[in-house]
Motif scaffolding. Structure first.
Motif, short mmCIF file in Angstrom:
data_model
loop_
_atom_site.label_atom_id
_atom_site.label_comp_id
_atom_site.label_asym_id
_atom_site.label_seq_id
_atom_site.Cartn_x
_atom_site.Cartn_y
_atom_site.Cartn_z
N MET A 14 -31.91 -52.93 -18.56
CA MET A 14 -30.77 -52.29 -19.24
C MET A 14 -30.21 -51.11 -18.46
SD MET A 14 -31.85 -52.67 -23.22
CE MET A 14 -33.61 -52.56 -23.03
N ILE A 15 -30.02 -51.31 -17.18
CA ILE A 15 -29.45 -50.25 -16.34
C ILE A 15 -28.17 -50.76 -15.66
CG2 ILE A 15 -31.70 -49.17 -15.91
CD1 ILE A 15 -31.59 -50.51 -13.09
N PRO A 16 -27.32 -49.85 -15.20
CA PRO A 16 -26.08 -50.28 -14.53
C PRO A 16 -26.36 -50.92 -13.17
CG PRO A 16 -25.96 -47.95 -15.18
CD PRO A 16 -27.38 -48.38 -15.34
N ILE A 17 -25.45 -51.81 -12.78
CA ILE A 17 -25.50 -52.43 -11.45
C ILE A 17 -24.21 -52.08 -10.73
CG2 ILE A 17 -25.72 -54.58 -10.13
CD1 ILE A 17 -26.57 -55.93 -12.80
N LEU A 18 -24.33 -51.77 -9.46
CA LEU A 18 -23.16 -51.66 -8.58
C LEU A 18 -23.27 -52.81 -7.59
CD1 LEU A 18 -23.37 -47.80 -7.97
CD2 LEU A 18 -21.75 -48.99 -9.46
N GLU A 19 -22.20 -53.59 -7.47
CA GLU A 19 -22.24 -54.76 -6.58
C GLU A 19 -21.03 -54.72 -5.65
OE1 GLU A 19 -21.89 -58.59 -8.45
OE2 GLU A 19 -22.73 -59.62 -6.71
N PRO A 20 -21.19 -54.19 -4.44
CA PRO A 20 -20.04 -54.01 -3.55
C PRO A 20 -19.46 -55.33 -3.05
CG PRO A 20 -22.09 -53.48 -2.41
CD PRO A 20 -22.45 -53.73 -3.85
N ALA A 21 -18.15 -55.31 -2.78
CA ALA A 21 -17.47 -56.48 -2.24
C ALA A 21 -17.13 -56.29 -0.77
CB ALA A 21 -16.20 -56.77 -3.03
N ASN A 22 -17.24 -55.06 -0.28
CA ASN A 22 -16.99 -54.84 1.15
C ASN A 22 -17.80 -53.64 1.63
OD1 ASN A 22 -15.41 -52.41 0.61
ND2 ASN A 22 -13.81 -53.79 -0.11
N GLN A 23 -17.76 -53.41 2.93
CA GLN A 23 -18.61 -52.39 3.54
C GLN A 23 -18.22 -50.99 3.06
OE1 GLN A 23 -17.27 -55.02 4.84
NE2 GLN A 23 -18.91 -56.13 5.88
N GLN A 24 -16.93 -50.77 2.83
CA GLN A 24 -16.50 -49.46 2.33
C GLN A 24 -17.09 -49.21 0.94
OE1 GLN A 24 -14.47 -47.11 4.11
NE2 GLN A 24 -15.42 -45.86 2.51
N GLU A 25 -17.09 -50.26 0.11
CA GLU A 25 -17.70 -50.11 -1.22
C GLU A 25 -19.21 -49.91 -1.12
OE1 GLU A 25 -14.46 -52.48 -4.05
OE2 GLU A 25 -16.41 -53.42 -3.68
N CYS A 26 -19.84 -50.51 -0.12
CA CYS A 26 -21.28 -50.27 0.10
C CYS A 26 -21.49 -48.77 0.27
CB CYS A 26 -21.78 -50.98 1.37
SG CYS A 26 -22.02 -52.75 1.17
N TYR A 27 -20.69 -48.17 1.13
CA TYR A 27 -20.79 -46.73 1.37
C TYR A 27 -20.48 -45.95 0.09
CZ TYR A 27 -19.88 -42.08 3.23
OH TYR A 27 -19.92 -40.73 3.46
N ASP A 28 -19.32 -46.26 -0.51
CA ASP A 28 -18.86 -45.50 -1.67
C ASP A 28 -19.82 -45.62 -2.85
OD1 ASP A 28 -16.66 -44.86 -0.17
OD2 ASP A 28 -15.30 -46.28 -1.14
N MET A 29 -20.39 -46.80 -3.02
CA MET A 29 -21.28 -47.01 -4.17
C MET A 29 -22.62 -46.31 -3.98
SD MET A 29 -20.50 -50.91 -5.23
CE MET A 29 -19.04 -51.30 -6.21
N ALA A 30 -23.11 -46.29 -2.74
CA ALA A 30 -24.35 -45.54 -2.50
C ALA A 30 -24.08 -44.05 -2.76
CB ALA A 30 -24.84 -45.76 -1.07
N TYR A 31 -22.90 -43.61 -2.36
CA TYR A 31 -22.52 -42.20 -2.53
C TYR A 31 -22.42 -41.86 -4.01
CZ TYR A 31 -20.10 -37.87 -1.17
OH TYR A 31 -19.76 -36.56 -0.96
N TYR A 32 -21.79 -42.77 -4.78
CA TYR A 32 -21.52 -42.53 -6.20
C TYR A 32 -22.72 -42.86 -7.09
CZ TYR A 32 -19.78 -44.34 -10.74
OH TYR A 32 -19.62 -44.65 -12.06
N GLY A 33 -23.57 -43.77 -6.60
CA GLY A 33 -24.68 -44.27 -7.43
C GLY A 33 -25.62 -43.19 -7.93
N PHE A 34 -25.88 -42.19 -7.07
CA PHE A 34 -26.80 -41.10 -7.48
C PHE A 34 -26.23 -40.32 -8.66
CE2 PHE A 34 -27.90 -41.66 -2.94
CZ PHE A 34 -29.23 -41.97 -3.10
N GLU A 35 -24.92 -40.07 -8.57
CA GLU A 35 -24.22 -39.32 -9.61
C GLU A 35 -24.31 -40.10 -10.94
OE1 GLU A 35 -20.29 -38.31 -7.98
OE2 GLU A 35 -19.60 -38.46 -10.07
N LEU A 36 -24.04 -41.42 -10.84
CA LEU A 36 -24.09 -42.26 -12.04
C LEU A 36 -25.51 -42.27 -12.62
CD1 LEU A 36 -22.62 -44.40 -13.84
CD2 LEU A 36 -23.41 -46.14 -12.22
N SER A 37 -26.50 -42.34 -11.73
CA SER A 37 -27.90 -42.34 -12.16
C SER A 37 -28.24 -41.05 -12.89
CB SER A 37 -28.80 -42.53 -10.94
OG SER A 37 -30.13 -42.22 -11.25
#
Lengths: 193, 536
Positions: free
Chosen positions: B130-153
């Motif tokens: 029951m936790i959120p998932i981030l699933e990137p569609a491109n390399q920029q999103e890979c970067y952005d989601m890792a960057y944003y993921g901590f904040e979301l967590s």
């Protein structure tokens, strides 16, 4: 403009260096690029491929659709044939003619080359012999890049620049050797197109 | 700042570093390995003193990351999909403890099983936890989601899963970096019992996790990573998750799809957008890389609503990864392939390198096993699994990390004596040691071969946790020193090695054989570096 390129070979033959050189040239030329690689199990002597896409517009898929590749660059002749379903009707095959035989049932070289020659647009080049001529058998993959460069919409100087960047750390001698290999491959394609 | 040309894996690593990562924990596994390798090679990570050593296995990695989060700092853990099975106990419970410092779990799935034993979909685990998932569609999103993921967590007080698949992990494109954020300082959890999952506390934490679900859904609905894209043809609406969106758009060269689309890159599913699509369109098509998890949710058990197309009704293949052509066919477009592959083209399966020590081990073993016949060798996960193929045909199992020893024991318990286990040094320290303890405790009549090449070979030569201490480890677990036999797997030692193997196969108790010879790939690399250093 778009160039969709399949790079093919056997694990350890250096197709990723070709991809890296084209990638650097494309980035320096302000083009979009996507390049998908194979890592892991297949690297152990299995067949490997890389999809390399460069374009002046954003690219959607990391994989090239079947039947849409503009170019197959293969450092091994049987591997060139494996990806023919990917090639567009107008596409080119640029392949090394020297087999890499690490399986018990490898076909006769003549049969392989006959199939390569049956492809409408092809360049078949003994890249190993040319690499040895310019100084080192190890630059075979860069000879292949040179031969394929004729079919890329990137100025040749940009590719030379890519080679300088890629091998710069290894010293001027290595850079010069690879530039020679690149030019020798290019020359072969110009003459045999 | 100019763009960097990065693999999806590398973009995740750089994004995490720039977001104030303090520790990365991982066990190598294709297609996730390059995340740790990138951080280990990063000058920036060295200067920031980010933890970046390999862990013994995925469970120890996951737990260390939870520990770092407990201490208030941002931590990331990376493994391949089957590694999440190993880490699952810690992973599931971490959603109940919640986090202190942000915690990202990267799970790299391998649909089509390029380098794996199954193609399980990690999104099920995240749904389960029951936790959120981030699933990137491109390399920029890979970067952005890792960057944003901590904040979301940190905001949602749960670990966040970053789910990628092989093509995302191992494809390169330009990536734009963001500003580098400082690392968190040490800060203990405000509730000292937050991480104590005694039933009474766990029940309270679990209720909070349940109460938190609508907030996670609201985050998805307003997430910039999700989008409702208008389309004029409402005969069908398309839900495209992760990289499936790329394959969809590839079929529209002008990037204009006539159908309305919900692009999903953050879960739980954005209900508002999904409902709008469902209400607007006459049917729904679901494109997702992996299991039909979203499709199943939309369709429901009774399938009584509007038609839902995808992997379950055969519009798309039920297994394997997607590509632009598969999606084109699902959309009813015609696909023109190039020439067929000429019939003379032969398969070229991967094989053990020429000169590899595992080759000699199998030649020795096949000879020693002749008197007992085939069907008695339980193997494990690593390069030596290739011993299943000709010319060796030497092994009879490969199930999961460490299973060689325990399966051999189970077979011996059943009366199959002798039974043999063959396992690599890294796999042994990953999950073989506890199984060996089981065998020692019952003095099981099995012969364990730890084929020691001093590295994690299949993934490209990462450090093995054995660090040359295999004999001591086996002694410590209680194997009798007389039955720990070290050998060197070389042609010239063939006869002697066969003799030793035969002796231990005949012994009615637990014995461990340790053929030791460095991986020829890491050896070649080491020699090259040494040569370069002596020249400099």
């Amino acid at each position: 403009m778009k160039n969709d390129i399949i790079l093919a070979g056997v694990g350890g033959q250096g197709i990723l260096s070709i991809a890296a050189a084209i990638g650097l040239a494309a980035v320096n030329h302000n083009l979009y690029i996507k390049q998908s690689e194979v890592h892991g199990m297949s690297q152990r002597g299995g067949d490997v491929q890389s999809h390399l896409r460069i374009s002046d517009a954003p690219i959607a898929s990391d994989l090239i659709p079947a039947g849409k590749a503009d170019l197959i660059i293969s450092v091994e002749p049987m591997e060139a044939l494996r990806y023919l379903p990917m090639l567009a009707a107008t596409g080119w095959v640029v392949t090394n003619t020297v087999p890499f035989n690490n399986i018990p049932d490898y076909p006769e070289t003549e049969e392989i080359l006959a199939n390569v020659n049956a492809v409408k647009n092809h360049i078949a080049i003994d890249a190993e012999a040319i690499a040895k001529e310019v100084g080192s058998a190890r630059s075979m993959n860069i000879v292949m890049l040179g031969a394929a460069s004729l079919f890329l919409d990137i100025p040749f100087e940009r590719i030379e620049e890519g080679i300088r960047q890629l091998f710069g750390k290894k010293g001027d001698d290595v850079v010069e050797l690879n530039l020679k290999a690149l030019r020798a491959g290019r020359e072969y394609s110009e003459k045999n197109r | 700042m100019s763009k960097l040309l990065l693999l999806g894996d590398e973009a995740i690593a750089q994004g995490a570093i720039d977001a104030g990562l303090s520790g990365l924990y991982a066990y190598p596994g294709t297609p996730s390995t390059e995340i740790m390798e990138f951080v280990q090679g990063s000058k920036q990570a060295a200067e920031l003193n980010i933890h970046r050593q390999w862990s013994a296995n995925e469970k120890t990695a996951m737990e260390s990351a939870i520990g770092m989060s407990y201490a208030g700092k941002r931590a990331m853990v990376c493994f391949k999909h089957v590694g999440l099975n190993v880490a699952a106990d810690a992973f599931i419970n971490a959603s109940v403890t919640g986090v202190n410092g942000g915690l990202i779990v990267v799970s790299a799935d391998d649909p089509s099983m390029h380098s794996s034993q199954n193609e399980q979909d990690s999104r099920f685990y995240a749904k389960f936890a029951m936790i959120p998932i981030l699933e990137p569609a491109n390399q920029q999103e890979c970067y952005d989601m890792a960057y944003y993921g901590f904040e979301l967590s940190e905001k949602m007080n749960v670990p966040v899963m970053l789910r990628i698949t092989t093509r995302m992990a191992h494809s390169r494109a330009g990536v734009q970096r963001k500003e580098v954020r400082n690392q968190n300082g040490i800060k203990l959890p405000s509730d000292p019992r937050q991480f104590v999952l005694l039933p009474a506390i766990a029940r309270k934490n679990y209720k909070n996790l349940l109460l938190n679900q609508p907030a996670m859904e609201a985050e998805s609905e307003k997430s910039p990573f999700n989008a409702y894209i208008q389309g004029s043809n409402t005969e069908m609406g398309i839900i495209a998750t992760g990289i499936a969106y790329n394959y969809l758009m590839e079929n529209y060269p002008d990037r204009k799809c006539p159908y309305p689309i919900v692009k999903v890159n953050q879960y739980p599913l954005p209900k508002k957008q999904i409902a709008e699509l469902y209400n607007t369109c006459k049917s729904v098509m679901v494109l997702e890389e992996g299991y039909p998890i979203v499709e199943e949710m939309i369709k429901g058990y009774l399938n009584v609503g509007k038609p839902v197309h995808g992997r379950l009704d055969g519009t798309l293949p039920r297994d394997g990864e997607l590509n632009p052509n598969i999606v084109a066919k699902a959309l009813g477009m015609t696909v023109t392939e190039g020439q067929a592959i000429p019939s003379i083209v032969k398969q070229r399966p991967p094989s053990l390198c020429q000169g590899c020590g595992h080759r000699d081990v199998y030649e020795d073993l096949n000879e020693a096993m002749k008197e007992y016949g085939t069907g008695r060798v339980f193997a494990d996960i690593g390069c030596y699994t290739l011993g299943a193929l000709p010319p060796f045909n030497a092994i009879n199992s490969c199930v999961d990390m460490g299973a060689s020893i325990t399966m051999a024991k189970g077979a011996a318990d059943a009366g199959l004596v002798p039974a043999v286990a063959i396992i690599g040094d890294s796999t042994f320290t990953h999950s073989g040691m506890t199984g060996l303890l089981d065998a020692v405790n019952e003095n099981a009549p099995i012969t364990v071969i730890i084929s020691d090449n001093s590295t994690t070979g299949m993934t490209g030569g990462q450090d093995s946790s054995a660090h040359g201490r295999l004999v001591e480890i086996c002694k410590g677990l209680g194997v009798h020193p007389d039955h720990i036999r070290v050998m060197v797997p070389l042609k010239k030692n063939h006869e002697e090695n066969v003799r030793i193997m035969k002796e231990e196969l005949a012994y009615q108790g637990i014995s461990v054989l340790i053929p030791q010879r460095e991986c020829i790939q890491t050896l070649a690399r080491r020699k090259k570096t040494e040569k370069k250093e002596s020249n400099d």
